[in-house]
Design an enzyme around this catalytic site. Structure first.
Site, PDB file in Angstrom:
ATOM      1  N   TRP A 170      75.300  70.660  21.619  1.00 42.61           N
ATOM      2  CA  TRP A 170      74.042  70.838  22.628  1.00 42.61           C
ATOM      3  C   TRP A 170      74.645  71.315  23.906  1.00 42.61           C
ATOM      4  N   ALA A 250      73.243  68.093  39.035  1.00 45.81           N
ATOM      5  CA  ALA A 250      72.566  69.020  38.288  1.00 45.81           C
ATOM      6  C   ALA A 250      70.979  68.283  38.166  1.00 45.81           C
ATOM      7  N   ARG A 251      70.821  67.011  38.025  1.00 39.52           N
ATOM      8  CA  ARG A 251      69.780  66.189  38.021  1.00 39.52           C
ATOM      9  C   ARG A 251      68.738  66.434  39.333  1.00 39.52           C
ATOM     10  N   MET A 345      43.457  72.395  28.400  1.00 35.95           N
ATOM     11  CA  MET A 345      42.635  73.119  28.970  1.00 35.95           C
ATOM     12  C   MET A 345      42.396  74.750  28.743  1.00 35.95           C
ATOM     13  N   GLU A 371      70.255  65.744  30.438  1.00 36.78           N
ATOM     14  CA  GLU A 371      70.735  65.031  31.913  1.00 36.78           C
ATOM     15  C   GLU A 371      70.431  63.758  32.131  1.00 36.78           C
TER      16      GLU A 371
HETATM   17  P1  TGC Z   1      78.843  52.877  33.880  1.00 41.35           P
HETATM   18  O1  TGC Z   1      79.943  51.904  33.624  1.00 41.35           O
HETATM   19  O2  TGC Z   1      77.686  52.609  34.159  1.00 41.35           O
HETATM   20  O3  TGC Z   1      79.450  53.950  34.884  1.00 41.35           O
HETATM   21  C1  TGC Z   1      80.780  54.428  34.618  1.00 41.35           C
HETATM   22  C2  TGC Z   1      81.281  54.664  36.033  1.00 41.35           C
HETATM   23  O4  TGC Z   1      80.585  55.875  36.631  1.00 41.35           O
HETATM   24  C3  TGC Z   1      79.685  55.448  37.742  1.00 41.35           C
HETATM   25  N1  TGC Z   1      78.436  55.783  38.031  1.00 41.35           N
HETATM   26  C4  TGC Z   1      78.255  56.979  38.439  1.00 41.35           C
HETATM   27  N2  TGC Z   1      78.894  57.808  39.355  1.00 41.35           N
HETATM   28  C5  TGC Z   1      78.315  58.746  40.033  1.00 41.35           C
HETATM   29  N3  TGC Z   1      77.266  59.283  39.619  1.00 41.35           N
HETATM   30  C6  TGC Z   1      76.266  58.334  38.590  1.00 41.35           C
HETATM   31  N4  TGC Z   1      75.125  58.780  38.288  1.00 41.35           N
HETATM   32  C7  TGC Z   1      76.745  57.332  38.166  1.00 41.35           C
HETATM   33  N5  TGC Z   1      76.570  56.436  37.301  1.00 41.35           N
HETATM   34  C8  TGC Z   1      77.447  55.343  36.903  1.00 41.35           C
HETATM   35  C9  TGC Z   1      79.934  53.776  37.770  1.00 41.35           C
HETATM   36  O5  TGC Z   1      79.868  52.952  38.947  1.00 41.35           O
HETATM   37  C10 TGC Z   1      81.250  53.296  37.150  1.00 41.35           C
HETATM   38  O6  TGC Z   1      82.178  53.727  38.224  1.00 41.35           O
HETATM   39  P2  TGC Z   1      83.497  52.846  38.212  1.00 41.35           P
HETATM   40  O7  TGC Z   1      84.516  53.321  39.142  1.00 41.35           O
HETATM   41  O8  TGC Z   1      83.001  51.240  38.126  1.00 41.35           O
HETATM   42  O9  TGC Z   1      84.213  53.101  36.636  1.00 41.35           O
HETATM   43  O10 TGC Z   1      78.820  53.895  32.549  1.00 41.35           O
HETATM   44  P3  TGC Z   1      78.254  53.521  31.076  1.00 41.35           P
HETATM   45  O11 TGC Z   1      79.097  53.937  30.094  1.00 41.35           O
HETATM   46  O12 TGC Z   1      77.554  52.147  31.039  1.00 41.35           O
HETATM   47  O13 TGC Z   1      76.857  54.682  31.279  1.00 41.35           O
HETATM   48  C11 TGC Z   1      75.959  54.722  32.248  1.00 41.35           C
HETATM   49  C12 TGC Z   1      75.081  55.844  32.005  1.00 41.35           C
HETATM   50  C13 TGC Z   1      74.310  55.337  30.608  1.00 41.35           C
HETATM   51  C14 TGC Z   1      73.835  55.915  33.056  1.00 41.35           C
HETATM   52  C15 TGC Z   1      75.098  57.286  32.009  1.00 41.35           C
HETATM   53  O14 TGC Z   1      76.330  57.289  31.362  1.00 41.35           O
HETATM   54  C16 TGC Z   1      74.417  58.385  31.752  1.00 41.35           C
HETATM   55  O15 TGC Z   1      74.046  58.855  32.645  1.00 41.35           O
HETATM   56  N6  TGC Z   1      73.982  58.647  30.480  1.00 41.35           N
HETATM   57  C17 TGC Z   1      73.433  59.849  30.190  1.00 41.35           C
HETATM   58  C18 TGC Z   1      74.365  60.996  29.756  1.00 41.35           C
HETATM   59  C19 TGC Z   1      73.771  62.293  30.279  1.00 41.35           C
HETATM   60  O16 TGC Z   1      73.126  62.327  31.192  1.00 41.35           O
HETATM   61  N7  TGC Z   1      74.425  63.406  29.680  1.00 41.35           N
HETATM   62  C20 TGC Z   1      74.250  64.817  30.402  1.00 41.35           C
HETATM   63  C21 TGC Z   1      75.055  65.738  29.503  1.00 41.35           C
HETATM   64  S1  TGC Z   1      75.067  67.403  30.494  1.00 41.35           S
HETATM   65  C22 TGC Z   1      73.708  67.852  30.155  1.00 41.35           C
HETATM   66  O17 TGC Z   1      72.694  67.496  29.530  1.00 41.35           O
HETATM   67  C23 TGC Z   1      73.611  69.532  30.724  1.00 41.35           C
HETATM   68  S2  TGC Z   1      71.759  69.965  30.375  1.00 41.35           S
HETATM   69  C24 TGC Z   1      72.071  71.396  31.207  1.00 41.35           C
HETATM   70  C25 TGC Z   1      71.236  72.317  31.466  1.00 41.35           C
HETATM   71  O18 TGC Z   1      70.947  73.196  30.498  1.00 41.35           O
HETATM   72  O19 TGC Z   1      70.526  72.335  32.404  1.00 41.35           O
HETATM   73  P1  FAD Z   2      70.481  59.719  22.072  1.00 37.20           P
HETATM   74  O1  FAD Z   2      71.390  59.071  23.026  1.00 37.20           O
HETATM   75  O2  FAD Z   2      70.866  59.545  20.730  1.00 37.20           O
HETATM   76  O3  FAD Z   2      69.181  59.061  22.651  1.00 37.20           O
HETATM   77  C1  FAD Z   2      67.904  58.996  21.322  1.00 37.20           C
HETATM   78  C2  FAD Z   2      66.861  58.144  22.095  1.00 37.20           C
HETATM   79  O4  FAD Z   2      67.494  56.879  22.386  1.00 37.20           O
HETATM   80  C3  FAD Z   2      66.335  58.756  23.347  1.00 37.20           C
HETATM   81  O5  FAD Z   2      65.038  58.596  23.262  1.00 37.20           O
HETATM   82  C4  FAD Z   2      66.784  57.757  24.385  1.00 37.20           C
HETATM   83  O6  FAD Z   2      66.200  57.667  25.497  1.00 37.20           O
HETATM   84  C5  FAD Z   2      67.170  56.494  23.696  1.00 37.20           C
HETATM   85  N1  FAD Z   2      68.427  55.578  24.205  1.00 37.20           N
HETATM   86  C6  FAD Z   2      69.402  55.852  24.096  1.00 37.20           C
HETATM   87  N2  FAD Z   2      70.188  54.980  24.460  1.00 37.20           N
HETATM   88  C7  FAD Z   2      69.233  53.870  24.907  1.00 37.20           C
HETATM   89  C8  FAD Z   2      69.257  52.739  25.443  1.00 37.20           C
HETATM   90  N3  FAD Z   2      70.541  52.034  25.677  1.00 37.20           N
HETATM   91  N4  FAD Z   2      68.382  51.827  25.475  1.00 37.20           N
HETATM   92  C9  FAD Z   2      67.017  52.391  25.139  1.00 37.20           C
HETATM   93  N5  FAD Z   2      67.056  53.563  24.635  1.00 37.20           N
HETATM   94  C10 FAD Z   2      68.150  54.218  24.527  1.00 37.20           C
HETATM   95  N6  FAD Z   2      74.884  68.162  27.128  1.00 37.20           N
HETATM   96  C11 FAD Z   2      76.166  68.843  27.539  1.00 37.20           C
HETATM   97  O7  FAD Z   2      77.079  67.839  27.600  1.00 37.20           O
HETATM   98  N7  FAD Z   2      76.144  69.875  28.243  1.00 37.20           N
HETATM   99  C12 FAD Z   2      74.957  70.818  28.121  1.00 37.20           C
HETATM  100  O8  FAD Z   2      74.984  71.891  28.533  1.00 37.20           O
HETATM  101  C13 FAD Z   2      73.799  70.215  27.459  1.00 37.20           C
HETATM  102  N8  FAD Z   2      72.795  70.971  27.270  1.00 37.20           N
HETATM  103  C14 FAD Z   2      71.648  70.592  26.491  1.00 37.20           C
HETATM  104  C15 FAD Z   2      70.569  71.452  26.398  1.00 37.20           C
HETATM  105  C16 FAD Z   2      69.577  71.262  25.397  1.00 37.20           C
HETATM  106  C17 FAD Z   2      68.627  72.026  24.976  1.00 37.20           C
HETATM  107  C18 FAD Z   2      69.525  69.903  24.939  1.00 37.20           C
HETATM  108  C19 FAD Z   2      68.394  69.462  24.154  1.00 37.20           C
HETATM  109  C20 FAD Z   2      70.594  68.922  25.318  1.00 37.20           C
HETATM  110  C21 FAD Z   2      71.747  69.253  25.914  1.00 37.20           C
HETATM  111  N9  FAD Z   2      72.756  68.766  26.262  1.00 37.20           N
HETATM  112  C22 FAD Z   2      73.978  68.888  26.797  1.00 37.20           C
HETATM  113  C23 FAD Z   2      72.634  67.262  25.725  1.00 37.20           C
HETATM  114  C24 FAD Z   2      71.775  65.934  26.402  1.00 37.20           C
HETATM  115  O9  FAD Z   2      72.503  65.674  27.352  1.00 37.20           O
HETATM  116  C25 FAD Z   2      71.873  64.814  25.251  1.00 37.20           C
HETATM  117  O10 FAD Z   2      70.642  65.399  24.371  1.00 37.20           O
HETATM  118  C26 FAD Z   2      71.154  63.676  26.064  1.00 37.20           C
HETATM  119  O11 FAD Z   2      72.239  63.124  26.894  1.00 37.20           O
HETATM  120  C27 FAD Z   2      70.748  62.600  24.953  1.00 37.20           C
HETATM  121  O12 FAD Z   2      71.724  62.333  24.278  1.00 37.20           O
HETATM  122  P2  FAD Z   2      71.199  62.316  22.649  1.00 37.20           P
HETATM  123  O13 FAD Z   2      70.354  63.795  22.435  1.00 37.20           O
HETATM  124  O14 FAD Z   2      72.536  62.095  21.681  1.00 37.20           O
HETATM  125  O15 FAD Z   2      70.136  61.380  22.106  1.00 37.20           O
END
Ligand code: TGC
Ligand code: FAD
Length: 392
Positions: A170, A250-251, A345, A371
């Site tokens: 992704w 980014a968020r 609508m 994100e």
């Molecule tokens: P956790 O143990 O809570 O945290 C690990 C370490 O990170 C620190 N931390 C942060 N630091 C900076 N900013 C934040 N938002 C932070 N959140 C946590 C935390 O204090 C800790 O530090 P340390 O020094 O104690 O080690 O980590 P966890 O494994 O329990 O996960 C926490 C969680 C679930 C919130 C995090 O992993 C998360 O945000 N999951 C969502 C994944 C996500 O957003 N993926 C995005 C992939 S990139 C993408 O989607 C690009 S789309 C691009 C586009 O097309 O626009």
């Molecule tokens: P999952 O983590 O499998 O989640 C599935 C469902 O379970 C969701 O509803 C979620 O909210 C829920 N869930 C997960 N954990 C919990 C919990 N602990 N408690 C309750 N509910 C939970 N990633 C990159 O690294 N780089 C990119 O450039 C990037 N671009 C993207 C572009 C597109 C168009 C899309 C669709 C995704 C992209 N992503 C990228 C990936 C994106 O960040 C992930 O899709 C996102 O983080 C969710 O992960 P997942 O799809 O594996 O869903």
């Protein structure tokens, strides 16, 4: 003196709070989107293509890394100006904003913040001009919301350098990227690497069959015994926190961008309701439709106000990542609800690509997922309020 009714897209007159240069930047971006994006974006959405011919133009408009210092190709812009650019890009399409978010916040920001001076000089000016494209590889097939569980490995080589193995999924812009910021687990923890296009053992493949964010390229990255020199590692990126710090940037931009998509949907719905007559009257004159519009303008205005404050906090370096979670969660949900209501609508006209609403609505499904999903940000806020983590 009687005051005139405020426009629905700036009901609280937040424009007045902006600096002159911020208004100019917003207006220039808006004009560019109307001229260069609006006419062709529905076609790209239908085709499932990104308008690559616009990448350099976006660079010359200053849409990439605008907050970075000028010596690296940025313009040293403040956080609100950056947000306004993203708002205008997403008014066109979430794919345009996505491109800019990835290039600016997920590629240029980590190179600037965690890279060596050599890495900065090599990549930042080219990325700023749109002469190079970057991508950010964090998500894996089995680790999305839980990136800390990643399986991509980086093992040190005996003579120096690293061997990477794994798969990322992704990834926005992956198959058109000149450089990928890849996060991998080393024996010392999570680290980041700059993997250049053409490196042996590295392959990026476009993913097909998306029904959302179609005007954006999404790819899979394959790392198969991919060997890199030590100079490929971002030296200051240590641990998952470094990756999450990029996500915060980014968020923040996504929360601004959602305003653009929502505004475009509302504008389309209001226009349609004024002009479409049923039962001998314009649809806009029915109470049910006005109630919907009142709800939408309230949601939009609240989301705009939120971003103005968030921009202030970011500019002062006081923004906490939980506040970013609140804004991303709130604004994307608001935009999604506005898009869904607007589509209703429009009646049958609302299901075509001739109007932008259904395209925005479908895009926002991805924006709500990437994100950090809506759920993940709910849990971030839950933990902030209670001190108790509900992730595991
Ligand atoms: P956790 O143990 O809570 O945290 C690990 C370490 O990170 C620190 N931390 C942060 N630091 C900076 N900013 C934040 N938002 C932070 N959140 C946590 C935390 O204090 C800790 O530090 P340390 O020094 O104690 O080690 O980590 P966890 O494994 O329990 O996960 C926490 C969680 C679930 C919130 C995090 O992993 C998360 O945000 N999951 C969502 C994944 C996500 O957003 N993926 C995005 C992939 S990139 C993408 O989607 C690009 S789309 C691009 C586009 O097309 O626009
Ligand atoms: P999952 O983590 O499998 O989640 C599935 C469902 O379970 C969701 O509803 C979620 O909210 C829920 N869930 C997960 N954990 C919990 C919990 N602990 N408690 C309750 N509910 C939970 N990633 C990159 O690294 N780089 C990119 O450039 C990037 N671009 C993207 C572009 C597109 C168009 C899309 C669709 C995704 C992209 N992503 C990228 C990936 C994106 O960040 C992930 O899709 C996102 O983080 C969710 O992960 P997942 O799809 O594996 O869903």
């Amino acid at each position: 003196m009687r005051r005139s009714i405020p426009p629905f897209d700036d009901f609280l007159d937040l424009s007045e709070l902006l600096e002159e240069h911020q208004r100019s930047i917003r207006d220039a971006a808006r004009q560019w989107v109307e001229k260069r994006v609006r006419p062709t974006i529905a076609h790209h959405f239908e085709e499932g293509s990104f308008p690559v011919e616009l990448i350099r133009e976006m660079g010359s408009m200053g849409f990439f890394g605008p907050s970075l210092p000028e010596e690296y190709g940025g313009a040293g812009l403040d956080a609100i100006s950056y947000g306004l650019i993203l708002q205008e890009l997403e008014r066109g399409d979430s794919g345009m904003r996505s491109f800019s978010s990835v290039q600016s916040s997920l590629v240029m920001y980590p190179i600037f913040s965690y890279g060596s001076e050599q890495q900065r000089q090599r990549w930042l000016p080219r990325l700023a001009r749109g002469q190079a494209v970057g991508c950010f590889g964090l998500t894996e097939p089995d680790h999305g919301s839980d990136p800390g569980g990643m399986q991509t490995s980086a093992l040190p080589l005996p003579g120096g350098g690293w061997r990477l193995n794994g798969r990322k999924m992704w990834i926005t812009n992956g198959s058109i990227a000149d450089v990928a910021v890849v996060w991998a687990k080393s024996p010392d923890g999570i680290r980041a690497f700059l993997v250049e296009k053409g490196t042996p053992g590295f392959l990026a493949q476009t993913m097909a069959h998306k029904l959302s964010l179609r005007a954006s390229i999404t790819s899979e990255l394959l790392l198969d015994d991919c060997e890199l020199g030590e100079e490929a590692r971002l030296p200051e990126a240590m641990g998952l926190g470094a990756a999450l710090s990029c996500l915060n940037k980014a968020r923040y931009g996504i929360a601004w961008g959602a305003l653009g998509a929502a505004t475009d949907c509302l504008a389309c719905a209001v226009e349609h309701q004024k002009n479409r007559w049923q039962f001998g009257r314009p649809l806009a004159s029915f109470q049910l439709q006005q109630a919907r519009m009142a709800e939408m303008v309230s949601r939009l205005s609240q989301a705009q106000l939120l971003m103005w404050r968030l921009g202030q906090l970011e500019a002062q370096g006081r923004l906490h990542h939980t506040q970013v979670s609140l804004a991303k969660r709130n604004n994307v949900q608001a935009a999604l609800e506005i898009a869904r209501e607007s589509r209703q609508m429009l009646g049958a006209s609302g299901i075509t690509s001739e109007l932008s609403v259904m395209r925005h609505m479908l895009n926002l499904e991805s924006v709500s997922t990437y994100e950090g999903t809506h759920d993940i940000h709910t849990l971030v806020l839950g933990e902030a309020l209670t001190g108790m983590s509900a992730f595991r």
